[in-house]
Scaffold this active site. Structure first.
Site, PDB file in Angstrom:
ATOM      1  N   CYS A 126      -6.272   2.440   5.417  1.00 38.92           N
ATOM      2  CA  CYS A 126      -6.950   1.381   5.796  1.00 38.92           C
ATOM      3  C   CYS A 126      -6.466   0.840   7.135  1.00 38.92           C
ATOM      4  O   CYS A 126      -5.139   1.180   7.479  1.00 38.92           O
ATOM      5  CB  CYS A 126      -6.673   0.279   4.684  1.00 38.92           C
ATOM      6  SG  CYS A 126      -5.069  -0.458   4.869  1.00 38.92           S
ATOM      7  N   HIS A 165       0.859  -1.110   0.035  1.00 42.06           N
ATOM      8  CA  HIS A 165       0.021   0.149  -0.004  1.00 42.06           C
ATOM      9  C   HIS A 165       0.996   1.226  -0.124  1.00 42.06           C
ATOM     10  O   HIS A 165       1.983   1.307   0.336  1.00 42.06           O
ATOM     11  CB  HIS A 165      -1.004   0.047   1.173  1.00 42.06           C
ATOM     12  CG  HIS A 165      -1.893  -0.777   1.286  1.00 42.06           C
ATOM     13  ND1 HIS A 165      -3.067  -1.002   2.088  1.00 42.06           N
ATOM     14  CD2 HIS A 165      -1.946  -2.236   0.713  1.00 42.06           C
ATOM     15  CE1 HIS A 165      -4.002  -2.024   1.825  1.00 42.06           C
ATOM     16  NE2 HIS A 165      -3.282  -2.916   0.886  1.00 42.06           N
ATOM     17  N   GLU A 218       0.982   3.898   1.697  1.00 40.51           N
ATOM     18  CA  GLU A 218       1.528   4.357   3.143  1.00 40.51           C
ATOM     19  C   GLU A 218       2.814   3.613   3.440  1.00 40.51           C
ATOM     20  O   GLU A 218       3.884   3.685   4.315  1.00 40.51           O
ATOM     21  CB  GLU A 218       0.603   4.349   4.111  1.00 40.51           C
ATOM     22  CG  GLU A 218      -0.598   5.313   3.888  1.00 40.51           C
ATOM     23  CD  GLU A 218      -1.761   4.566   2.992  1.00 40.51           C
ATOM     24  OE1 GLU A 218      -2.943   5.149   3.056  1.00 40.51           O
ATOM     25  OE2 GLU A 218      -1.548   3.734   2.458  1.00 40.51           O
ATOM     26  N   CYS A 276      -2.786   0.132   6.845  1.00 39.53           N
ATOM     27  CA  CYS A 276      -1.737   1.050   7.178  1.00 39.53           C
ATOM     28  C   CYS A 276      -1.660   2.062   8.548  1.00 39.53           C
ATOM     29  O   CYS A 276      -0.841   2.427   8.702  1.00 39.53           O
ATOM     30  CB  CYS A 276      -2.141   2.138   6.078  1.00 39.53           C
ATOM     31  SG  CYS A 276      -1.524   1.310   4.346  1.00 39.53           S
TER      32      CYS A 276
END
Length: 161
Positions: free
Chosen positions: A88, A58, A60, A91
């Site tokens: 999410c 992801h 992040e 993250c």
């Protein structure tokens, strides 16, 4: 690290959104993130899940990994995570483990859900008892299950985190 840009939250967020948009054009997911420390850009990340065949890639997480490499530490105290979308649960957890001082985002989990992403569903699932989760998570007791922790505590040279 980049030069001191003196950028505000909205300026950093604008950069994160631009990175996300450019990442879509490059075949990646619609997420961008930055790690900033003392007004300086430390790292950027874009969603590379499909590009790298890595469900943890992801934006992040990518930005956090790069910041840790650049700064030579796993502790990002003093840093901020700026994201094009509300992080999410994965993250948010990575941000907590990295010890970032704060997280700032612009789009939210509802925007991500409208685009077909599971963020909202995962947040909703985490609010329910584990017995109701779509993926079973269960404990199996073993006699030596605590032995790794005992070894950790006995290691005088361990690096706390």
């Amino acid at each position: 690290m980049g030069p001191d840009t003196g950028t505000s939250d909205s300026g950093w967020l604008t950069l994160a959104v631009r990175l996300a948009r450019e990442n879509v054009a490059a075949g990646g997911g619609p997420f961008g993130a930055l790690v900033v420390r003392d007004g300086q850009l430390v790292s950027t990340g874009t969603n590379r899940v499909t590009l790298d065949h890595d469900p943890t890639a992801h934006a992040e997480v990518v930005a956090i990994r790069e910041a840790c490499r650049k700064l030579g530490t796993f502790d990002l105290t003093g840093c901020e995570l700026i994201s094009s979308c509300e992080p999410c649960p994965l993250c948010v957890s990575a941000s907590l483990w990295a010890r970032v001082d704060r997280v700032v985002y612009t789009a939210d989990r509802y925007d991500a859900a409208k685009a077909g992403f599971d963020d909202l569903a995962f947040y909703d699932m985490l609010e329910r008892p584990r017995a109701e989760w779509s993926m079973p998570v269960r404990v199996v007791s073993l006699p030596d299950s605590r032995s790794p922790f005992d070894a950790w505590l006995a290691n005088a040279e361990r690096v706390e985190y």
